[in-house]
Enzyme design. Structure first.
Site, PDB file in Angstrom:
ATOM      1  NE  ARG A  62     149.796  38.208  24.735  1.00 22.47           N
ATOM      2  CZ  ARG A  62     148.683  38.627  24.644  1.00 22.47           C
ATOM      3  NH1 ARG A  62     148.203  39.215  23.564  1.00 22.47           N
ATOM      4  NH2 ARG A  62     147.927  39.034  25.722  1.00 22.47           N
ATOM      5  CE  LYS A  94     141.209  42.865  23.414  1.00 24.37           C
ATOM      6  NZ  LYS A  94     141.206  41.493  23.993  1.00 24.37           N
ATOM      7  NE  ARG A 132     145.363  37.553  29.261  1.00 26.28           N
ATOM      8  CZ  ARG A 132     145.931  37.014  28.224  1.00 26.28           C
ATOM      9  NH1 ARG A 132     146.678  35.926  28.238  1.00 26.28           N
ATOM     10  NH2 ARG A 132     145.640  37.614  26.954  1.00 26.28           N
ATOM     11  NE  ARG A 161     143.249  45.004  29.531  1.00 25.38           N
ATOM     12  CZ  ARG A 161     143.679  44.374  28.539  1.00 25.38           C
ATOM     13  NH1 ARG A 161     143.944  45.351  27.182  1.00 25.38           N
ATOM     14  NH2 ARG A 161     143.768  43.210  28.090  1.00 25.38           N
ATOM     15  NE  ARG A 188     147.447  35.099  22.063  1.00 24.02           N
ATOM     16  CZ  ARG A 188     146.753  36.001  22.667  1.00 24.02           C
ATOM     17  NH1 ARG A 188     145.870  36.952  21.854  1.00 24.02           N
ATOM     18  NH2 ARG A 188     146.635  36.262  23.857  1.00 24.02           N
TER      19      ARG A 188
END
Ligand code: AP5
Ligand code: MG
Length: 210
Positions: free
Chosen positions: A156, A13, A167, A86, A125
């Site tokens: 993160r 995204k 998640r 969400r 990432r």
């Protein structure tokens, strides 16, 4: 144009939002980025949010909707909603808000990624502190500096294998029902997220230019 970009953790995204901003004059709202900025500010609210977000849980709908409305009202541009809604109550609140503001969602784009790719994507990432670039690194030999600007990279706190798995579970339970909410709206389309970022972008552009 007001676009909702949906997809599981790591679907792309943020990556696709950055590409869209280079082509279309849109305003990008990533609720994840908004929350991370509040956490980084060290405010009392940020401290409360950190307890939720860093564990991979969802921030309560009412608070999220309030935070979002302020940002939506601050721009006249078309918006990319990245990471919102969400939950079904967030989708209902967004519809009501857009109607009140005389605006409308034009596209709901689901970036589809097989679950088995999620942990890999999330754990490789890195993000640049300086320019915000989202990078994919070789975990065995990770980059130390941003390949775009030389800035410092960070990981993160919610990007560990355990939190990525949690998640994904939260996504399945709370966010997948949002897909059903939009599926009959005539605005919902799916793109295959398991292709190169360039190919995913090409598919999204075709949808927007129809
Ligand atoms: P958020 O920041 O939105 O996290 P997320 O939804 O889990 O999604 P990610 O940002 O992890 O993934 P992405 O789809 O943006 O992928 P990216 O482009 O980075 O939310 C974080 C947290 O905030 C939530 O868990 C929750 O706590 C809270 N929150 C946020 N919104 C909320 C809301 N509305 N309500 C309540 N709570 C909320 O790409 C990932 C990696 O893959 C990168 O390394 C990238 O380089 C790579 N990549 C991207 N595309 C490709 C490709 N096509 N091929 C190969 N690699 C690719
Ligand atoms: Mg993101």
């Amino acid at each position: 144009m007001n676009i909702i970009l949906m997809g599981c953790p790591g679907a792309g995204k943020g990556t696709q939002s950055a590409k869209l901003l280079q082509t279309f004059p849109l305003h990008h709202i990533s609720t994840g980025d908004v929350l991370r900025a509040e956490i980084a500010s060290g405010s009392p609210l940020g401290k409360q949010l950190g307890e939720i977000v860093n564990k991979g849980n969802l921030v309560p709908d009412e608070l999220m909707v309030q935070m979002l409305e302020k940002i939506v009202k601050s721009t006249d541009k078309g918006i990319i909603f990245d990471g919102f809604p969400r939950t079904v109550p967030q989708a209902e609140a967004l519809d009501a808000m857009m109607q009140r503001l005389n605006r409308a969602i034009t596209h709901v784009i689901m970036i589809d990624l097989p679950a088995e790719e999620v942990v890999n994507r999330i754990c490789s990432r890195r993000q640049c502190k300086k320019c915000g670039a989202i990078l994919r690194v070789d975990i065995k030999n990770p980059l130390e500096k941003c390949s775009a600007c030389g800035g410092e990279l960070y990981t993160r706190p919610d990007d560990t294998p355990e939190r990525a798995t949690h998640r994904l579970e939260v996504y399945r339970n709370s966010t997948l029902p949002v897909k059903n909410y939009y599926q009959t709206s005539g605005k919902y389309v799916e793109v295959n997220g398991n292709q190169t970022p360039e190919k995913v972008f090409e598919d999204i552009t075709k949808i927007l230019e129809k």
